[in-house]
Write an enzyme that holds these catalytic residues in place. Structure first.
Site, PDB file in Angstrom:
ATOM      1  CB  ALA A   1      -0.941  -0.187   1.015  1.00  0.00           C
TER       2      ALA A   1
ATOM      3  CB  VAL B   1       3.473  -9.948   1.824  1.00  0.00           C
ATOM      4  CG1 VAL B   1       2.686  -9.553   2.512  1.00  0.00           C
ATOM      5  CG2 VAL B   1       3.693 -10.345   0.415  1.00  0.00           C
TER       6      VAL B   1
ATOM      7  CB  SER C   1      -3.485  -9.441 -13.364  1.00  0.00           C
ATOM      8  OG  SER C   1      -3.146  -9.293 -14.802  1.00  0.00           O
TER       9      SER C   1
ATOM     10  CE1 TYR D   1       1.301  -9.978 -11.799  1.00  0.00           C
ATOM     11  CE2 TYR D   1      -0.014  -9.929 -13.327  1.00  0.00           C
ATOM     12  CZ  TYR D   1       0.324  -9.030 -12.689  1.00  0.00           C
ATOM     13  OH  TYR D   1       0.130  -7.840 -12.660  1.00  0.00           O
TER      14      TYR D   1
ATOM     15  CE  LYS E   1      -1.391 -10.358  -9.546  1.00  0.00           C
ATOM     16  NZ  LYS E   1      -1.683 -10.179  -8.719  1.00  0.00           N
TER      17      LYS E   1
HETATM   18  P1  NAP Z   1       3.126  -0.971  -7.722  1.00  0.00           P
HETATM   19  O1  NAP Z   1       2.558  -0.204  -8.496  1.00  0.00           O
HETATM   20  O2  NAP Z   1       4.933  -2.372  -7.321  1.00  0.00           O
HETATM   21  O3  NAP Z   1       3.507  -1.405  -6.308  1.00  0.00           O
HETATM   22  C1  NAP Z   1       3.585  -3.181  -5.696  1.00  0.00           C
HETATM   23  C2  NAP Z   1       3.791  -2.453  -4.640  1.00  0.00           C
HETATM   24  O4  NAP Z   1       3.215  -3.701  -3.507  1.00  0.00           O
HETATM   25  C3  NAP Z   1       4.663  -1.748  -3.944  1.00  0.00           C
HETATM   26  O5  NAP Z   1       4.679  -0.832  -3.485  1.00  0.00           O
HETATM   27  C4  NAP Z   1       5.866  -3.082  -3.169  1.00  0.00           C
HETATM   28  O6  NAP Z   1       7.046  -2.301  -2.353  1.00  0.00           O
HETATM   29  C5  NAP Z   1       5.233  -3.689  -2.905  1.00  0.00           C
HETATM   30  N1  NAP Z   1       5.738  -5.261  -2.574  1.00  0.00           N
HETATM   31  C6  NAP Z   1       6.574  -6.095  -3.695  1.00  0.00           C
HETATM   32  N2  NAP Z   1       7.180  -6.789  -2.829  1.00  0.00           N
HETATM   33  C7  NAP Z   1       6.274  -6.853  -1.476  1.00  0.00           C
HETATM   34  C8  NAP Z   1       6.065  -7.917  -0.757  1.00  0.00           C
HETATM   35  N3  NAP Z   1       7.323  -8.873  -0.903  1.00  0.00           N
HETATM   36  N4  NAP Z   1       6.102  -7.153   0.640  1.00  0.00           N
HETATM   37  C9  NAP Z   1       5.264  -6.769   0.755  1.00  0.00           C
HETATM   38  N5  NAP Z   1       5.190  -4.976   0.000  1.00  0.00           N
HETATM   39  C10 NAP Z   1       5.311  -5.900  -1.760  1.00  0.00           C
HETATM   40  O7  NAP Z   1       2.023  -2.137  -8.148  1.00  0.00           O
HETATM   41  P2  NAP Z   1       0.606  -1.957  -8.793  1.00  0.00           P
HETATM   42  O8  NAP Z   1       0.095  -1.200 -10.083  1.00  0.00           O
HETATM   43  O9  NAP Z   1      -0.347  -0.849  -7.547  1.00  0.00           O
HETATM   44  O10 NAP Z   1      -0.091  -2.905  -8.615  1.00  0.00           O
HETATM   45  C11 NAP Z   1      -0.963  -3.524  -7.404  1.00  0.00           C
HETATM   46  C12 NAP Z   1      -1.167  -4.765  -7.396  1.00  0.00           C
HETATM   47  O11 NAP Z   1      -2.471  -5.122  -9.119  1.00  0.00           O
HETATM   48  C13 NAP Z   1      -0.182  -6.143  -7.946  1.00  0.00           C
HETATM   49  O12 NAP Z   1      -0.923  -7.713  -7.157  1.00  0.00           O
HETATM   50  C14 NAP Z   1       0.009  -6.444  -9.697  1.00  0.00           C
HETATM   51  O13 NAP Z   1      -0.019  -7.542  -9.898  1.00  0.00           O
HETATM   52  C15 NAP Z   1      -2.010  -6.106  -9.543  1.00  0.00           C
HETATM   53  N6  NAP Z   1      -1.951  -5.649 -11.493  1.00  0.00           N
HETATM   54  C16 NAP Z   1      -1.970  -4.431 -11.219  1.00  0.00           C
HETATM   55  C17 NAP Z   1      -2.092  -3.787 -12.513  1.00  0.00           C
HETATM   56  C18 NAP Z   1      -1.309  -2.848 -13.282  1.00  0.00           C
HETATM   57  O14 NAP Z   1      -1.882  -2.426 -14.856  1.00  0.00           O
HETATM   58  N7  NAP Z   1      -0.992  -1.749 -12.583  1.00  0.00           N
HETATM   59  C19 NAP Z   1      -2.885  -4.786 -13.398  1.00  0.00           C
HETATM   60  C20 NAP Z   1      -3.135  -5.704 -13.157  1.00  0.00           C
HETATM   61  C21 NAP Z   1      -3.225  -6.780 -11.626  1.00  0.00           C
HETATM   62  P3  NAP Z   1       8.732  -1.898  -3.927  1.00  0.00           P
HETATM   63  O15 NAP Z   1       8.494  -0.560  -4.239  1.00  0.00           O
HETATM   64  O16 NAP Z   1       9.192  -1.738  -1.977  1.00  0.00           O
HETATM   65  O17 NAP Z   1       8.446  -3.080  -3.649  1.00  0.00           O
END
Ligand code: NAP
Length: 253
Positions: free
Chosen positions: A14, A64, A142, A154, A158
């Site tokens: 978050a 996590v 996703s 991935y 998902k």
């Molecule tokens: P993001 O901007 O990369 O943010 C992900 C966050 O998760 C980052 O703050 C990251 O921390 C944190 N994280 C990574 N590994 C972790 C761990 N082991 N423990 C705790 N926190 C961790 O991603 P987002 O685009 O917001 O995506 C959020 C979710 O939606 C993900 O599950 C992603 O797969 C899914 N999603 C996204 C999209 C899209 O188009 N963006 C589409 C479909 C699904 P760090 O910054 O320190 O790495």
């Protein structure tokens, strides 16, 4: 718990992107929110946005995929905010590559953060939901669950999270706990920016190519996903469980 007591939500990943928008949205719904991410200091911006708007939030550093850290983090949430009855499994990473170039470590990292992380967080939080006879678990799937070139790891997690969600729904329903998944399409975040960089495109060109395939003709925003999560975690969504909602600006083939 009385209906006037504030429910406690945990949102993983978050510090930014979809997780940050979700934490802010759930706080606006009146939840006390544990803003959990790898780096506790990185959670300050999300926590600040919530507290400046009059909400209640706590920054929690936790990987996590590490069970001891998850147990300690949920223990802190219980001690400092209260027992969590809402969990959003959002933390995620990408390690994209075509199969012949994908390393074992690329595979393991993605499995561990998305699937093992969701398992560990759900296991740690469910006992509080069972005690309360009320709970909401939402996991981020996703559109890639339907298959996506360069994302074998991935796409697998998902798709796996959809089976995970349906199974949680069947096991936990009798305790008043629902489990649902939100499956975003293209959402403009650091994650999609990283994908653009990996394929050697400017973010503008990458986004325009994605938008050309989206019926509503715009990129998704983190708030679009947060809106769907707010519905699933709402008090009124108790009869909706085991569902996967695509938030993609149109249907997916
Ligand atoms: P993001 O901007 O990369 O943010 C992900 C966050 O998760 C980052 O703050 C990251 O921390 C944190 N994280 C990574 N590994 C972790 C761990 N082991 N423990 C705790 N926190 C961790 O991603 P987002 O685009 O917001 O995506 C959020 C979710 O939606 C993900 O599950 C992603 O797969 C899914 N999603 C996204 C999209 C899209 O188009 N963006 C589409 C479909 C699904 P760090 O910054 O320190 O790495």
């Amino acid at each position: 718990m009385s209906t006037t007591e504030q429910r406690v939500a945990v949102v993983t990943g978050a510090a930014r992107g979809i997780g940050a928008a979700t934490a802010v949205r759930l706080a606006a719904e009146g939840r006390a929110v544990a803003v959990l991410d790898l780096d506790e200091a990185a959670c300050a911006k999300t926590v600040g946005a919530i507290t400046e708007a009059g909400g209640k939030a706590l920054a929690v550093g936790c990987d996590v995929s590490q069970s001891a850290q998850v147990e300690a983090a949920v223990g802190r949430v219980v001690a400092e905010l209260g027992a969590p009855t809402i969990l959003v499994n959002n933390a995620g990473v990408l390690r994209d590559n075509l199969l012949f170039k994908m390393s074992e470590s690329d595979w393991d990292t993605v499995m561990n953060v998305h699937l093992k992380g969701s398992f560990l967080m759900s296991r740690a939080c469910q006992k509080h939901m069972v005690d309360a006879r009320w709970g909401r678990i939402v996991s981020l799937s996703s559109s890639s669950a339907l298959g996506n070139r360069g994302q074998l790891n991935y796409a697998s997690v998902k798709a796996g999270l959809q089976g995970f969600t349906k199974t949680l729904a069947k096991e936990l329903g009798k305790f008043g706990i629902t489990a649902n998944a939100v499956a975003p399409g293209f959402i403009a975040t650091d994650m999609t920016a990283a994908t653009a960089a990996r394929v050697g495109m400017s973010f503008e060109d990458f986004e325009a190519a994605a938008v050309s395939q989206i019926p509503v003709q715009r990129a998704g925003r983190p708030e679009d996903v947060a809106n769907a999560i707010a519905f699933f975690t709402g008090d009124d969504a108790g009869f909706v469980s085991g569902q996967v909602m695509y938030v993609a600006g149109g249907p997916l083939n």
